[in-house]
Design a protein around this motif. Sequence first.
Motif, PDB file in Angstrom:
ATOM      1  N   PHE A 199       0.881  -1.180   0.080  1.00 56.28           N
ATOM      2  CA  PHE A 199      -0.015  -0.100   0.109  1.00 56.28           C
ATOM      3  C   PHE A 199       0.738   1.296  -0.046  1.00 56.28           C
ATOM      4  CE2 PHE A 199      -2.427  -3.507   2.352  1.00 56.28           C
ATOM      5  CZ  PHE A 199      -3.496  -3.380   1.602  1.00 56.28           C
ATOM      6  N   LYS A 252       1.088   0.041  -8.629  1.00 55.06           N
ATOM      7  CA  LYS A 252       0.066  -0.435  -9.303  1.00 55.06           C
ATOM      8  C   LYS A 252       0.583  -1.705 -10.388  1.00 55.06           C
ATOM      9  CE  LYS A 252      -2.145   3.411 -10.600  1.00 55.06           C
ATOM     10  NZ  LYS A 252      -3.141   4.297 -11.146  1.00 55.06           N
ATOM     11  N   LYS A 259      -1.419  -1.272  -4.095  1.00 59.34           N
ATOM     12  CA  LYS A 259      -2.471  -0.262  -4.044  1.00 59.34           C
ATOM     13  C   LYS A 259      -2.144   0.939  -3.519  1.00 59.34           C
ATOM     14  CE  LYS A 259      -6.554  -3.411  -3.074  1.00 59.34           C
ATOM     15  NZ  LYS A 259      -6.437  -4.269  -4.270  1.00 59.34           N
TER      16      LYS A 259
END
Length: 148
Positions: A101, A120, A125
Amino acid sequence: MKRHVAKRRAKGQKMVFTNGCFDLLHAGHVDYLEKARSLGDFLVIGLNSDLSVRKIKGPERPVNPQEFRARVLSGLECVDYIVLFDEETPERLIKELKPDFLVKGSDWKEDQIVGADFVKSYGGKVIRIDFSYQVSTTGLIGKIKQSH
């Protein structure tokens, strides 16, 4: 740092990465970091070194040297690791650590977030966090200067 990340990933843990100067730590920073940490199992902060901050913010910054900023951040329960970087952006760190993340404040558009496309590309994410407090280090410095 890569060794620590590998050990945690071997246990199935997910890494959250964010970056910043964190010059005068305030309620907005703490809230943001707590929200970031809640997204995964451990939080890594890419902390702009003094050299990096001067490149970005000018010769009068940072107010606090990198050792002080790192010490204050390390006292927060939500912070697991801090890595200093000298470049203007954390791109190299992001490419080396490959966070699950990548987190920035919602004031950043996704296409402006350094490393977003890279994260990505492997299924990571990119998350933008809304601010609960309307405060900034630059604003605090301005208030201090006005009062003197």
